[in-house]
Design an enzyme around this catalytic site. Structure first.
Site, PDB file in Angstrom:
ATOM      1  N   LYS A  71       0.869  -1.149   0.066  1.00  0.00           N
ATOM      2  CA  LYS A  71       0.007  -0.121  -0.014  1.00  0.00           C
ATOM      3  C   LYS A  71       0.808   1.251  -0.019  1.00  0.00           C
ATOM      4  CE  LYS A  71      -4.375  -0.873   2.022  1.00  0.00           C
ATOM      5  NZ  LYS A  71      -5.365  -0.624   3.266  1.00  0.00           N
ATOM      6  N   ASP A 108     -10.428   3.998   2.103  1.00  0.00           N
ATOM      7  CA  ASP A 108     -10.640   3.243   3.532  1.00  0.00           C
ATOM      8  C   ASP A 108     -11.572   4.623   4.340  1.00  0.00           C
ATOM      9  OD1 ASP A 108      -9.824   1.008   3.084  1.00  0.00           O
ATOM     10  OD2 ASP A 108      -7.727   1.436   3.791  1.00  0.00           O
TER      11      ASP A 108
HETATM   12  P1  NAP Z   1      -0.798  -1.312  10.584  1.00  0.00           P
HETATM   13  O1  NAP Z   1      -0.635  -0.218   9.619  1.00  0.00           O
HETATM   14  O2  NAP Z   1       0.321  -2.727  10.680  1.00  0.00           O
HETATM   15  O3  NAP Z   1      -1.000  -0.842  12.231  1.00  0.00           O
HETATM   16  C1  NAP Z   1      -1.025  -1.987  13.267  1.00  0.00           C
HETATM   17  C2  NAP Z   1      -1.483  -1.132  14.401  1.00  0.00           C
HETATM   18  O4  NAP Z   1      -1.639  -2.026  15.430  1.00  0.00           O
HETATM   19  C3  NAP Z   1      -0.414  -0.311  15.074  1.00  0.00           C
HETATM   20  O5  NAP Z   1      -0.886   1.063  15.752  1.00  0.00           O
HETATM   21  C4  NAP Z   1       0.346  -1.005  16.141  1.00  0.00           C
HETATM   22  O6  NAP Z   1       0.998  -0.283  16.917  1.00  0.00           O
HETATM   23  C5  NAP Z   1      -0.831  -1.845  16.586  1.00  0.00           C
HETATM   24  N1  NAP Z   1      -0.390  -3.007  17.226  1.00  0.00           N
HETATM   25  C6  NAP Z   1      -0.111  -3.933  16.664  1.00  0.00           C
HETATM   26  N2  NAP Z   1       0.293  -5.197  17.517  1.00  0.00           N
HETATM   27  C7  NAP Z   1       0.003  -4.690  18.667  1.00  0.00           C
HETATM   28  C8  NAP Z   1       0.226  -5.006  20.166  1.00  0.00           C
HETATM   29  N3  NAP Z   1       0.411  -6.126  20.364  1.00  0.00           N
HETATM   30  N4  NAP Z   1      -0.162  -4.239  21.182  1.00  0.00           N
HETATM   31  C9  NAP Z   1      -0.616  -2.946  21.002  1.00  0.00           C
HETATM   32  N5  NAP Z   1      -0.836  -2.362  19.484  1.00  0.00           N
HETATM   33  C10 NAP Z   1      -0.342  -3.265  18.576  1.00  0.00           C
HETATM   34  O7  NAP Z   1      -2.055  -2.161  10.355  1.00  0.00           O
HETATM   35  P2  NAP Z   1      -3.351  -1.215   9.557  1.00  0.00           P
HETATM   36  O8  NAP Z   1      -3.387  -1.779   8.177  1.00  0.00           O
HETATM   37  O9  NAP Z   1      -3.489  -0.094  10.076  1.00  0.00           O
HETATM   38  O10 NAP Z   1      -4.517  -2.618  10.336  1.00  0.00           O
HETATM   39  C11 NAP Z   1      -5.009  -2.367  11.546  1.00  0.00           C
HETATM   40  C12 NAP Z   1      -6.210  -3.183  11.783  1.00  0.00           C
HETATM   41  O11 NAP Z   1      -7.283  -2.679  11.012  1.00  0.00           O
HETATM   42  C13 NAP Z   1      -6.124  -4.613  11.399  1.00  0.00           C
HETATM   43  O12 NAP Z   1      -6.634  -5.412  12.321  1.00  0.00           O
HETATM   44  C14 NAP Z   1      -6.723  -4.848   9.946  1.00  0.00           C
HETATM   45  O13 NAP Z   1      -7.211  -6.101   9.821  1.00  0.00           O
HETATM   46  C15 NAP Z   1      -7.726  -3.544  10.144  1.00  0.00           C
HETATM   47  N6  NAP Z   1      -8.329  -3.095   8.862  1.00  0.00           N
HETATM   48  C16 NAP Z   1      -9.547  -3.145   8.430  1.00  0.00           C
HETATM   49  C17 NAP Z   1      -9.859  -2.638   7.313  1.00  0.00           C
HETATM   50  C18 NAP Z   1     -11.278  -2.874   6.974  1.00  0.00           C
HETATM   51  O14 NAP Z   1     -11.757  -2.688   5.786  1.00  0.00           O
HETATM   52  N7  NAP Z   1     -12.151  -3.220   7.828  1.00  0.00           N
HETATM   53  C19 NAP Z   1      -9.156  -2.098   6.466  1.00  0.00           C
HETATM   54  C20 NAP Z   1      -7.747  -1.871   6.684  1.00  0.00           C
HETATM   55  C21 NAP Z   1      -7.177  -2.520   8.117  1.00  0.00           C
HETATM   56  P3  NAP Z   1       2.408   0.053  17.004  1.00  0.00           P
HETATM   57  O15 NAP Z   1       2.555   1.351  16.167  1.00  0.00           O
HETATM   58  O16 NAP Z   1       3.123   0.408  18.333  1.00  0.00           O
HETATM   59  O17 NAP Z   1       3.097  -1.270  16.404  1.00  0.00           O
END
Ligand code: NAP
Length: 277
Positions: A71, A108
């Site tokens: 992305k 999104d």
């Molecule tokens: P990302 O860019 O990898 O960000 C992950 C986030 O989760 C960061 O804030 C990270 O914190 C936090 N995190 C990960 N492991 C953690 C832990 N053990 N304890 C506390 N915080 C933790 O991922 P993303 O693309 O934003 O996706 C995040 C979520 O949204 C996922 O579950 C994904 O499936 C969902 N999502 C849904 C849609 C939809 O259409 N519904 C679209 C996109 C994403 P740090 O910065 O501290 O690492």
């Protein structure tokens, strides 16, 4: 509909893509609209993304969806990136015009807002707490800031939350960072949204101590299905929503961008739900 020499192709580039629900959702839309288009998912290794993009342009694909881990890395390979995608720092949708110009979009944030509207949830004037500051959080925070009274961001890595709030601050005055999820902070919000990946895997800790939630709050999770957080909040009688609506509506907006037509939302929703049965 038969595949023939004029059938157009929209592709998903990710690595891996085997879990993706997007082919089912978009093919249902194209079929219902009677469009001679197909949607296929491709596992594109990170080292091969540039070649895949060049190939998509050379072969006249109609458009692309882009997912993890491409992305962000695809952005410099595009001719133009629309402002909302530039702010989020990620592209999930690409259009390829007749002259081979590649334009990056991100649906999104707007998809998330449409999903709230569809659930009858109005974020206008509300105080919203978003946990997480990755790509999904950046997308929803930018959209929420347009109407919410306040958007507070908490993240495990505080620096990333600070950066997001600073970026939001260029356009909005209602974004703040909170550094701890204590009772006083959490109870002050009307809506609490998990935008971390906590809840994806069995045994993950909760993103927030649910004992801090109070009656009347709305609790959301961007994960596509019910999570322990939503189950606990629902058990407390709170209004909850999961990320299925956001997935659906970002897809609806992407389909509209590729085809210029409003796609059949119910057919897309049904195709998604079927994959969960
Ligand atoms: P990302 O860019 O990898 O960000 C992950 C986030 O989760 C960061 O804030 C990270 O914190 C936090 N995190 C990960 N492991 C953690 C832990 N053990 N304890 C506390 N915080 C933790 O991922 P993303 O693309 O934003 O996706 C995040 C979520 O949204 C996922 O579950 C994904 O499936 C969902 N999502 C849904 C849609 C939809 O259409 N519904 C679209 C996109 C994403 P740090 O910065 O501290 O690492």
């Amino acid at each position: 509909m038969e595949i023939n020499a004029s059938t157009g192709l929209v592709a998903l580039f990710g690595y891996p893509t085997g879990h993706s629900l997007s082919p089912a959702m978009h093919n249902a839309a194209f079929r219902t609209m009677g469009l001679d288009l197909r949607y296929l998912a491709f596992d594109v290794h990170p080292g091969e993304l540039r070649d895949a993009v060049i190939g998509a342009r050379a072969m006249g694909f109609v458009g692309l969806n882009v997912t993890v881990p491409h992305k962000e890395t695809i952005m410099p390979m595009l001719n133009e990136v629309r402002p909302e995608a530039a702010f989020i720092g990620a592209v999930n949708t690409v259009t390829i015009n007749e002259r081979g110009k590649l334009i990056g979009h991100n649906t999104d944030g707007r998809g998330f807002m449409k999903s709230l509207e569809a659930e009858g949830i109005d974020a206008a004037g509300k105080k919203v707490l978003v946990i997480g500051s990755g790509g999904a959080s950046r997308a929803i925070c930018a959209s929420l800031c347009e109407c919410a009274a306040e958007v507070a961001v908490y993240n495990r890595t505080a620096d990333k939350a600070a950066r997001l709030v600073m970026d939001l601050g260029i356009n909005f005055k209602n974004a703040v960072q909170i550094e701890s999820l204590n009772a006083e902070a959490v109870r002050g919000y009307d809506m609490v949204i998990n935008a971390t990946s906590l809840g994806l895997d069995d045994g993950d800790p909760l993103p927030i101590d649910t004992g801090l939630l109070r009656a009347g709050q709305i609790v959301g999770d961007l994960i596509y299905r019910s999570t322990p957080l939503l189950q606990k909040a629902g058990g407390m009688g709170l209004c909850t929503f999961n990320g299925m609506g956001m997935l659906l509506w970002q897809g609806v907006l992407s389909s509209e961008i590729w085809t210029g037509q409003m796609p059949p939302v119910e057919a897309m929703r049904e195709a998604l739900l079927k994959r969960f049965q």
